[in-house]
Design a protein around this motif. Structure first.
Motif: not given
Length: 341
Positions: A259-260, A278, A325-326, A329, A334-335, A337-339
């Motif tokens: 998920h990274h 997750s 939060q993890g 994300e 969400a990813n 934008y946040w990542h």
């Protein structure tokens, strides 16, 4: 009343408490504090270079070298030594038996010091496996650390095997599980014959994420399951919630490293699997967090009068918040934008 209690002939010190055990624990904690100061100093230099790139303009203090020095020194020097020092004490106490071979843990500590020191010099000198976070050490240094890991693991397993009670306390589930998974993690991360192209990226996600979740998280939760009831002078709220958290953490955490790399060329099914698992991580996170917070219930004055409990409470809340939060994300919506911002 306290004096009468201490004079009670029925009371006696546990055989698990020995001066050798206490010295060993303090030696690990002092060693960890030493590397905390060294690693943080390198982190400060790295932070300064983000604002003044030309400061300390020598090759071995370039940002690309001191960043992994900072992270690896704190990861394997500070955090690992501190948590393992506490874990040795907790396993001995909860098993009601002296540590099996304290000398093994002393040898392991020496190997870890040598690994962290060599890691510092080799990374500063430019000898690295590349930009693979927490995996930059060259393999001979990883072997040193892994050897210390195995020695400590054997020591802990043998101590639990010789316990003076029938039950294995929940702290020991987490601590022993952490040693097993980290041995697997090092083997997987450094056996390089299958790590080519995207395979290396997938293994990096696995290694980086499980280094946190199956090493630090396991040890920290294990230590908390001992420390929190001791400080509050009451039993943990639910043994069953602890067991649920242990097994679901094992089930869900091990495959979420991808998920990274959402929106990367890694196969879409693997990204989706990481997202689903997750979400599943909310089970161990909130079973553990709820268990700890329910143990606190009705004891606000104990927190206000303790040096230890405010740190534990803050850590528990931080664990819940950061883990939630993890999970959020990990969602693609969400990813994106946040990542990437």
């Amino acid at each position: 009343m306290v004096l009468r209690r201490f004079a009670d002939p029925v009371l006696r010190a546990s055989s698990a408490v020995s001066s050798e055990m206490v010295r060993l624990t303090y030696l690990y904690l002092l060693s960890a504090t030493f590397w905390l100061l060294i690693g943080t100093a390198f982190g400060l230099i790295a932070a300064l270079k983000l604002n003044w790139p030309d400061i300390l303009a020598v090759s071995w203090l370039s940002f690309g070298r001191i960043r992994p020095v900072h992270t690896n020194t704190l990861f394997w020097g500070w955090s690992s030594m501190a948590l393992v020092g506490l874990a040795l004490y907790v396993v001995s106490r909860t098993s009601r038996t002296p540590l099996w071979r304290p000398q093994l843990s002393l040898i392991a500590l020496g190997l870890w010091h040598l690994a962290v020191l060599l890691g510092l010099f080799t990374l500063a000198g430019g000898a690295t496996r590349g930009p693979q976070e927490y995996r930059e050490w060259i393999w001979p240094i990883a072997v040193l650390f892994g050897s210390g890991l195995i020695l400590n693991g054997i020591n802990l397993f043998q101590t639990v095997a010789r316990r003076q009670i029938d039950e294995i306390y929940i702290s020991n589930w987490y601590i022993l599980g952490g040693f097993v998974w980290t041995a697997i993690l090092f083997t997987t991360g450094y056996a390089g014959f299958y790590q080519r192209g995207l395979g290396n990226t997938i293994i990096q996600g696995y290694y980086m994420h499980n280094g946190v979740g199956m090493w630090f998280t396991q040890l920290a939760i294990g230590v908390t399951y001992y420390t929190l009831p001791r400080q509050l002078n009451r039993p943990i709220y639910s043994y069953s919630l602890g067991v649920l958290g242990f097994w679901t953490n094992m089930l869900f955490y091990t495959v979420i490293g991808t998920h990274h790399f959402i929106f990367s060329p890694i196969p879409w099914w693997l990204q989706t699997t990481a997202i689903v698992f997750s979400v599943g991580m909310m089970v161990p996170v909130w079973s553990g967090t709820g268990n700890f917070l329910l143990t606190f219930r009705g004891a606000p004055r104990a927190v206000s009068r303790s040096y230890t409990l405010p740190f534990l409470l803050t850590g528990i809340i931080g664990y819940a918040a950061a883990s939630t939060q993890g999970t959020l994300e990990a969602f693609k919506s969400a990813n994106i934008y946040w990542h990437f911002t």
